[in-house]
Scaffold this motif. Structure first.
Motif, PDB file in Angstrom:
ATOM      1  N   ALA A  98      -1.672  -0.421  -4.901  1.00  0.00           N
ATOM      2  CA  ALA A  98      -0.520  -1.306  -5.036  1.00  0.00           C
ATOM      3  C   ALA A  98      -0.649  -2.476  -4.065  1.00  0.00           C
ATOM      4  N   LYS A 101       4.652  -7.434  -2.697  1.00  0.00           N
ATOM      5  CA  LYS A 101       5.138  -8.737  -3.152  1.00  0.00           C
ATOM      6  C   LYS A 101       6.170  -9.212  -2.128  1.00  0.00           C
ATOM      7  N   ASP A 105       8.700  -5.972  -1.662  1.00  0.00           N
ATOM      8  CA  ASP A 105       8.680  -5.195  -2.899  1.00  0.00           C
ATOM      9  C   ASP A 105       7.288  -4.611  -3.080  1.00  0.00           C
ATOM     10  N   TYR A 107       4.413  -3.561  -5.701  1.00  0.00           N
ATOM     11  CA  TYR A 107       3.982  -3.896  -7.056  1.00  0.00           C
ATOM     12  C   TYR A 107       2.646  -3.251  -7.400  1.00  0.00           C
ATOM     13  N   LYS A 110       1.440  -6.875 -11.873  1.00  0.00           N
ATOM     14  CA  LYS A 110       2.642  -7.699 -11.932  1.00  0.00           C
ATOM     15  C   LYS A 110       3.884  -6.891 -12.282  1.00  0.00           C
ATOM     16  N   GLU A 111       3.827  -5.584 -12.075  1.00  0.00           N
ATOM     17  CA  GLU A 111       4.950  -4.717 -12.396  1.00  0.00           C
ATOM     18  C   GLU A 111       5.485  -4.041 -11.134  1.00  0.00           C
ATOM     19  N   LYS A 112       6.789  -3.948 -11.049  1.00  0.00           N
ATOM     20  CA  LYS A 112       7.442  -3.446  -9.843  1.00  0.00           C
ATOM     21  C   LYS A 112       7.475  -1.924  -9.811  1.00  0.00           C
ATOM     22  N   ASN A 146      10.699  -6.022 -15.323  1.00  0.00           N
ATOM     23  CA  ASN A 146       9.301  -5.649 -15.464  1.00  0.00           C
ATOM     24  C   ASN A 146       8.928  -4.602 -14.425  1.00  0.00           C
ATOM     25  N   ALA A 147       9.090  -3.333 -14.789  1.00  0.00           N
ATOM     26  CA  ALA A 147       8.894  -2.250 -13.834  1.00  0.00           C
ATOM     27  C   ALA A 147       7.920  -1.218 -14.382  1.00  0.00           C
ATOM     28  N   PHE A 194       0.528  -9.434  -2.142  1.00  0.00           N
ATOM     29  CA  PHE A 194       0.282  -9.833  -3.527  1.00  0.00           C
ATOM     30  C   PHE A 194      -0.012 -11.332  -3.599  1.00  0.00           C
ATOM     31  N   LEU A 244       6.552 -14.663 -11.729  1.00  0.00           N
ATOM     32  CA  LEU A 244       5.408 -13.930 -12.277  1.00  0.00           C
ATOM     33  C   LEU A 244       5.260 -14.233 -13.778  1.00  0.00           C
TER      34      LEU A 244
END
Length: 244
Positions: A98, A101, A105, A107, A110-112, A146-147, A194, A244
């Motif tokens: 990972a 971000k 955060d 990530y 590009k996904e949380k 977007n997770a 990131f 993003l």
């Protein structure tokens, strides 16, 4: 030294684990290193005043009530950097590479995967208590943004408590990094950042969009960007959004 996580209070429902931890601290009835964990939050907190959404019992929602050892207000960013770094190390134990971000955060691509919200209490010029709130998507991901979840990446389901114990083991085991050389901590944070040294699109608080290269962070935790004209700018959390 107190082993963090030796006391875990597991709640079914709470408004916010950060709020609950803060009330315990205010009442003087919490032990240093206690974890307040919840299956579901009705008003979970996120950065920029956002709410943190999760799915009941599937994911990891907790706050760590921590009394740092001699961390000044000037260097309070240590706690944010350290917690984010520990999450990167923790996810590596599950085979997940990972990134952080900015500001904190977690990530995968590009996904949380999760987020961190730290609320500090101050006495004089030092941090007296730090409430370290974490939300990690373990077995499901909210569909409102977007997770992604750990189980989607690792193709296996995990108990949220298993992920918590790995995090606590690492948090306890690397405290030398938290309290050691400030520049070394900053460099390790930047290495996991990131989009480091890449051009991305941003939006400022006037809703103006621009492109810039992520250079890293400064000693205050501000994001350092270089625009096309080679001008280097620094931004606080409320001043910038990475698109993003």
């Amino acid at each position: 030294m107190t082993k963090l996580g030796s006391v875990i209070l597991h709640l079914s429902v709470v408004d916010s684990t950060n709020n609950y931890a803060a009330k315990l601290i205010e009442g003087g009835v919490v032990e240093n290193g206690s974890v307040i964990m919840a299956d579901f939050q009705t008003a979970g907190k996120g950065q920029r005043g956002n709410t943190w959404q999760s799915v009941s019992q599937d994911n990891l929602l907790f706050s760590l009530a921590y009394q740092p050892e001699n961390i000044s207000l000037v260097q309070q960013i240590r706690l944010s950097w350290y917690t984010a770094i520990i999450w990167i190390k923790c996810l590596q134990r599950f085979g997940i590479n990972a990134s952080i971000k900015w500001p904190n955060d977690i990530y995968f691509g590009k996904e949380k995967l999760g987020g961190i919200l730290i609320e500090n209490q101050v006495q004089g010029a030092k941090i007296s208590w730090s409430v370290i709130g974490c939300g990690i998507n373990v077995n499901s991901a909210p569909d409102t943004y977007n997770a992604i979840a750990i189980n989607q990446i690792a193709s296996a389901k995990f108990k949220p408590t298993t992920v918590l114990q790995e995090f606590l083991d690492l948090f306890n085991g690397h405290l030398g990094l938290l309290y050691g050389d400030f520049e070394s901590l900053k460099i390790e944070f930047e290495q996991q950042l990131f989009g480091l040294n890449k051009i991305h699109r941003f939006e400022d608080r006037e809703a103006m969009q621009f492109e810039a290269c992520i250079l890293g962070v400064n000693e205050r935790g501000q994001l350092a960007l270089r625009k096309n004209d080679d001008e280097v700018l620094f931004f606080d959390i409320q001043e910038l959004k990475l698109l993003l």
